[in-house]
Design a protein around this motif. Structure first.
Motif, PDB file in Angstrom:
ATOM      1  N   ALA A 232      72.934  31.471  46.909  1.00  0.00           N
ATOM      2  CA  ALA A 232      72.693  32.536  48.008  1.00  0.00           C
ATOM      3  C   ALA A 232      74.198  32.746  48.490  1.00  0.00           C
ATOM      4  N   ILE A 245      66.102  38.365  49.035  1.00  0.00           N
ATOM      5  CA  ILE A 245      66.468  36.952  47.951  1.00  0.00           C
ATOM      6  C   ILE A 245      65.007  36.609  47.863  1.00  0.00           C
ATOM      7  N   ALA A 247      63.388  33.127  46.603  1.00  0.00           N
ATOM      8  CA  ALA A 247      63.958  31.846  46.230  1.00  0.00           C
ATOM      9  C   ALA A 247      62.752  31.064  45.550  1.00  0.00           C
ATOM     10  N   ALA A 253      64.779  28.299  49.864  1.00  0.00           N
ATOM     11  CA  ALA A 253      64.880  29.171  50.669  1.00  0.00           C
ATOM     12  C   ALA A 253      65.448  28.822  52.007  1.00  0.00           C
ATOM     13  N   VAL A 256      69.122  29.085  51.526  1.00  0.00           N
ATOM     14  CA  VAL A 256      69.369  30.645  51.644  1.00  0.00           C
ATOM     15  C   VAL A 256      69.550  30.951  53.219  1.00  0.00           C
ATOM     16  N   TYR A 257      68.769  30.471  54.261  1.00  0.00           N
ATOM     17  CA  TYR A 257      68.994  30.240  55.678  1.00  0.00           C
ATOM     18  C   TYR A 257      70.117  30.031  55.718  1.00  0.00           C
ATOM     19  N   ILE A 267      68.132  37.143  59.674  1.00  0.00           N
ATOM     20  CA  ILE A 267      67.084  37.188  58.745  1.00  0.00           C
ATOM     21  C   ILE A 267      66.011  37.475  59.852  1.00  0.00           C
ATOM     22  N   SER A 272      66.150  39.722  53.854  1.00  0.00           N
ATOM     23  CA  SER A 272      64.790  39.201  53.703  1.00  0.00           C
ATOM     24  C   SER A 272      64.876  38.049  52.923  1.00  0.00           C
ATOM     25  N   VAL A 273      64.069  37.152  53.093  1.00  0.00           N
ATOM     26  CA  VAL A 273      63.871  36.006  52.293  1.00  0.00           C
ATOM     27  C   VAL A 273      62.322  35.483  51.968  1.00  0.00           C
ATOM     28  N   SER A 332      59.957  36.217  57.915  1.00  0.00           N
ATOM     29  CA  SER A 332      61.367  36.277  57.113  1.00  0.00           C
ATOM     30  C   SER A 332      61.501  37.589  56.302  1.00  0.00           C
ATOM     31  N   THR A 333      60.643  38.358  56.305  1.00  0.00           N
ATOM     32  CA  THR A 333      60.807  39.747  55.468  1.00  0.00           C
ATOM     33  C   THR A 333      60.432  41.118  56.284  1.00  0.00           C
TER      34      THR A 333
END
Length: 338
Positions: A232, A245, A247, A253, A256-257, A267, A272-273, A332-333
């Protein structure tokens, strides 16, 4: 120890047919490594051909199941253990846990231990057997089932998996529908089937939406937090960074955070994850994680019932099953900020 077929054939006769000594046959029976490959194959062939079994005072198998992981630890493994445990407890069967390590293939010491205690069956999770290990189990009529196969095991290998390609496509379509076009993908180990299928689902969704597949937006790791953070960080360092992203696991994920926090990105406002698995931690993090729900407990339960059926001589309706997955949309999105 005597081997019998209808109380007629002894271990000495097996040795005579194979042209080896009785101790050599005993070593093969117990999975010892100090036997040449040629001799082992000859003895294994005789055992399998004639269905030899050990003479015991009761049943030929111990009331236990061997559950073998590539790596034990984390919520992913715990979910699978709970699934297996629930079935074996109800059946009065014991559970033995093993870890095969980075090679994803059990050590010879493990096969020796299995052949010695003769469990009802073996469940392999995200790991694999080499042809020799498989032959040794088959010769002793110890069934095995693979959960989340590493590769394409073939139609004759019992396996339980999930719809990874569909899951990868579903996650990507969710982000596309929100308006994202620069979507990063962090897969798992490239040699694993489930990771390749998730990445293939991702690329298919992009192509279906008329979005070019950019190799610079695709990374790979080991499904762990650290690899998620590493990949990430690289993706978010691009001049034209992704706005989302996907994951390949919930643990990635989380990485990524961490990378987003370090770069001061919010986020889901800035990024967005989406994860994969739907582990309990997906609902504990903030913001809660949108993810693909993989029915891990159900996969483990089905694998356990399948291996028990095989141990009891029951012919299953199907040797291979891929269970459906679902999107779990949380916080998260969101649509990309303008």
């Amino acid at each position: 120890m005597v081997l019998v077929v209808g109380d007629r054939v002894t271990i000495a006769q097996i040795a005579e047919q194979a042209g080896v000594s009785v101790p050599t046959v005993s070593k093969v029976l117990n999975g010892r490594a100090d036997v040449s490959a040629e001799t082992r194959a000859k003895v294994e062939s005789l055992i399998q051909e004639h269905g030899y079994r050990r003479r015991t005072s009761g049943t030929a198998s111990s009331p236990m199941i061997d559950l073998v992981f590539h790596q034990i630890g984390g919520d992913w493994a715990v979910e699978l253990i709970h699934g297996v445990e629930g079935v074996v407890r109800a059946e009065g069967v014991e559970l033995v846990l093993s870890e095969c390590g980075a090679s994803r293939r059990p050590r010879q010491e493990w096969i020796e231990s299995v052949l010695s205690r003769r469990p009802l069956g073996v469940i392999m999770v995200f790991s694999d057997l080499d042809p020799d290990q498989r032959a040794q189990l088959e010769a002793r009529r110890i069934p095995f089932v693979v959960v989340d196969p590493v590769g394409d095991e073939g139609d004759d290998v019992p396996s339980i998996g999930s719809a990874n390609w569909n899951g990868g496509r579903m996650a990507t379509m969710h982000l596309l529908k929100l308006g994202h076009r620069r979507i990063g993908m962090i897969g798992g180990p490239v040699e694993t089937l489930c990771s390749r299928q998730r990445v293939d689902g991702y690329t298919d969704a992009l192509r279906s939406a008329g979005v070019p597949v950019d190799p610079a937006l695709i990374g790979s790791g080991d499904f762990g937090v650290e690899s998620g953070h590493r990949e990430a960080t690289a993706l978010l360092g691009l001049k034209d960074r992704p706005t989302a992203i996907f994951a390949g696991s919930d643990m990635q994920a989380l990485g990524v955070y961490q990378a987003a926090r370090e770069l001061g990105l919010d986020i889901p406002r800035d990024l967005s994850v989406v994860g994969y698995d739907d582990l309990p931690v997906a609902q504990w993090v903030g913001p809660t994680l949108t993810t693909v729900h993989q029915p891990l407990r159900q996969m483990a339960e089905l694998a356990t019932r399948l291996v028990l059926d095989l141990a009891r001589g029951i012919t299953p309706a199907a040797l291979r099953m891929d269970l459906a997955v679902e999107m779990r949309v949380r916080q998260s999105t969101a649509s990309p900020s303008s």
